[in-house]
Design an enzyme around this catalytic site. Structure first.
Site, PDB file in Angstrom:
ATOM      1  N   HIS A  77       0.867  -1.241   0.025  1.00  0.00           N
ATOM      2  CA  HIS A  77      -0.006   0.094  -0.060  1.00  0.00           C
ATOM      3  C   HIS A  77       0.888   1.145  -0.135  1.00  0.00           C
ATOM      4  CE1 HIS A  77      -3.973   1.906   1.713  1.00  0.00           C
ATOM      5  NE2 HIS A  77      -3.164   2.990   1.025  1.00  0.00           N
TER       6      HIS A  77
ATOM      7  N   GLU B 288      -2.547  -1.567  -3.180  1.00  0.00           N
ATOM      8  CA  GLU B 288      -3.569  -0.968  -2.650  1.00  0.00           C
ATOM      9  C   GLU B 288      -3.194   0.580  -2.629  1.00  0.00           C
ATOM     10  OE1 GLU B 288      -4.865  -3.733   1.059  1.00  0.00           O
ATOM     11  OE2 GLU B 288      -3.873  -1.854   1.516  1.00  0.00           O
TER      12      GLU B 288
ATOM     13  N   HIS C  54      -7.732  -5.037   7.494  1.00  0.00           N
ATOM     14  CA  HIS C  54      -7.546  -4.106   8.244  1.00  0.00           C
ATOM     15  C   HIS C  54      -7.912  -4.742   9.781  1.00  0.00           C
ATOM     16  CE1 HIS C  54      -6.139  -0.066   9.486  1.00  0.00           C
ATOM     17  NE2 HIS C  54      -6.198   0.290   8.335  1.00  0.00           N
ATOM     18  N   ASP C  55      -6.765  -4.613  10.680  1.00  0.00           N
ATOM     19  CA  ASP C  55      -6.834  -4.817  11.856  1.00  0.00           C
ATOM     20  C   ASP C  55      -6.921  -6.494  12.221  1.00  0.00           C
ATOM     21  OD1 ASP C  55      -5.916  -2.648  13.465  1.00  0.00           O
ATOM     22  OD2 ASP C  55      -7.304  -1.840  12.610  1.00  0.00           O
TER      23      ASP C  55
HETATM   24  N1  PXP Z   1      -6.776  -2.997   3.597  1.00  0.00           N
HETATM   25  C1  PXP Z   1      -6.127  -1.678   3.399  1.00  0.00           C
HETATM   26  C2  PXP Z   1      -7.206  -0.883   2.475  1.00  0.00           C
HETATM   27  C3  PXP Z   1      -5.327  -1.117   4.115  1.00  0.00           C
HETATM   28  O1  PXP Z   1      -5.230   0.133   3.962  1.00  0.00           O
HETATM   29  C4  PXP Z   1      -4.538  -1.760   5.156  1.00  0.00           C
HETATM   30  C5  PXP Z   1      -3.456  -1.389   6.101  1.00  0.00           C
HETATM   31  O2  PXP Z   1      -2.425  -0.749   4.962  1.00  0.00           O
HETATM   32  C6  PXP Z   1      -4.770  -3.101   5.426  1.00  0.00           C
HETATM   33  C7  PXP Z   1      -5.940  -3.777   4.734  1.00  0.00           C
HETATM   34  C8  PXP Z   1      -4.082  -4.223   6.213  1.00  0.00           C
HETATM   35  O3  PXP Z   1      -4.365  -3.628   7.527  1.00  0.00           O
HETATM   36  P1  PXP Z   1      -3.389  -4.223   8.815  1.00  0.00           P
HETATM   37  O4  PXP Z   1      -2.243  -3.534   8.480  1.00  0.00           O
HETATM   38  O5  PXP Z   1      -4.194  -3.613  10.025  1.00  0.00           O
HETATM   39  O6  PXP Z   1      -3.456  -5.806   8.571  1.00  0.00           O
END
Ligand code: PXP
Length: 242
Positions: free
Chosen positions: A43, A73, A194-195
């Protein structure tokens, strides 16, 4: 089965702290793939404070050589799109981040960004890149996502992670589940991220047919936690012989 795409951003952050190629984003990605991870996610943000645009090309080469998918991303600004158009990853996940945002914290307002999304989705699809849109659970815009010809959505799972283990968990899982099902009925694939972490992932994947999870922050911390014993023991062995 759900695919695990390892997000490498935190390794890039560590690398940038020292200005050398250590730890190497490419080596870490190789190790994850050697261990069976199904794909790699990166990302890059406009300030390139962790992932750099050049990392996209290195990781694309690696993923192609290994026959796995690279998911890139980001917010579809001109610079990001130029890199994605040139590198042609298997998947591009579009997120509505402001420049300088610490991390993604909401999904798209699709109608509000319709003109931008329509153009970018069409340009990505025309280059053979699968397009996924970062979407909040409970979104009422899935019909529009389909109309704009996105292939998948990525559910923004931080609200689930927040509720995990609390009395709110069943209700929030139900909401995520409804959104996933509605998307699937429209013919959209469903990713999530995410998380997510080793504790909360299994309950989330009770939702059927989640195609891919991308995980970075917790996974990196878990590597440190779970590897700590061996590393401290290794150092102690050396210093105690001195
Ligand atoms: N999806 C998106 C769109 C994100 O921006 C992120 C963080 O870069 C993630 C997934 C992954 O999240 P995490 O780093 O909390 O696992």
């Amino acid at each position: 089965m759900t695919c695990l795409s390892v997000n490498i951003n935190k390794i890039a952050l560590l690398r940038n702290a020292r200005g050398r190629d250590f730890p190497s984003v490419l080596d870490f990605a190789k190790k994850c793939l050697d261990l069976g991870a199904h794909g790699i996610t990166l990302h890059p943000r406009p300030d390139q404070r962790h992932a750099r645009y050049s990392d996209v090309f290195d990781l694309k080469q690696l993923c192609d050589a290994r026959g796995v998918e690279l998911n890139v991303e980001g917010y579809p600004c001109d610079e990001f799109l130029e890199v994605v158009y040139e590198a042609r990853p298997a998947q591009c996940t579009l997120v509505p981040d402001e420049p300088g945002q610490i991390t993604s914290d909401h999904g798209w307002s699709v109608a509000q960004n319709r003109a931008l999304l329509e153009k970018v989705i069409s340009e990505l699809s025309g280059r053979g890149i699968r397009v996924s849109l970062f979407i909040d659970h409970g979104s009422e815009e899935l019909g529009l996502v389909k109309e704009l010809n996105a292939d998948r959505i990525e559910l923004y799972t931080e609200p689930y992670a927040e509720a995990y283990g609390s009395q709110d968990e069943p209700e929030i899982i139900e909401s995520f589940s409804r959104t996933a099902q509605e998307a699937q009925q429209l013919g959209l694939g469903v990713n999530a991220g995410h998380d997510l972490n080793l504790d909360n992932l299994a309950n989330f994947l009770a939702i059927p047919d989640i195609l891919e999870v991308s995980i970075g922050h917790a996974l990196t911390v878990e590597c440190i936690d779970l590897g700590l014993k061996a590393v401290i023991e290794g150092y102690l062995k050396i210093v105690e012989c001195s």
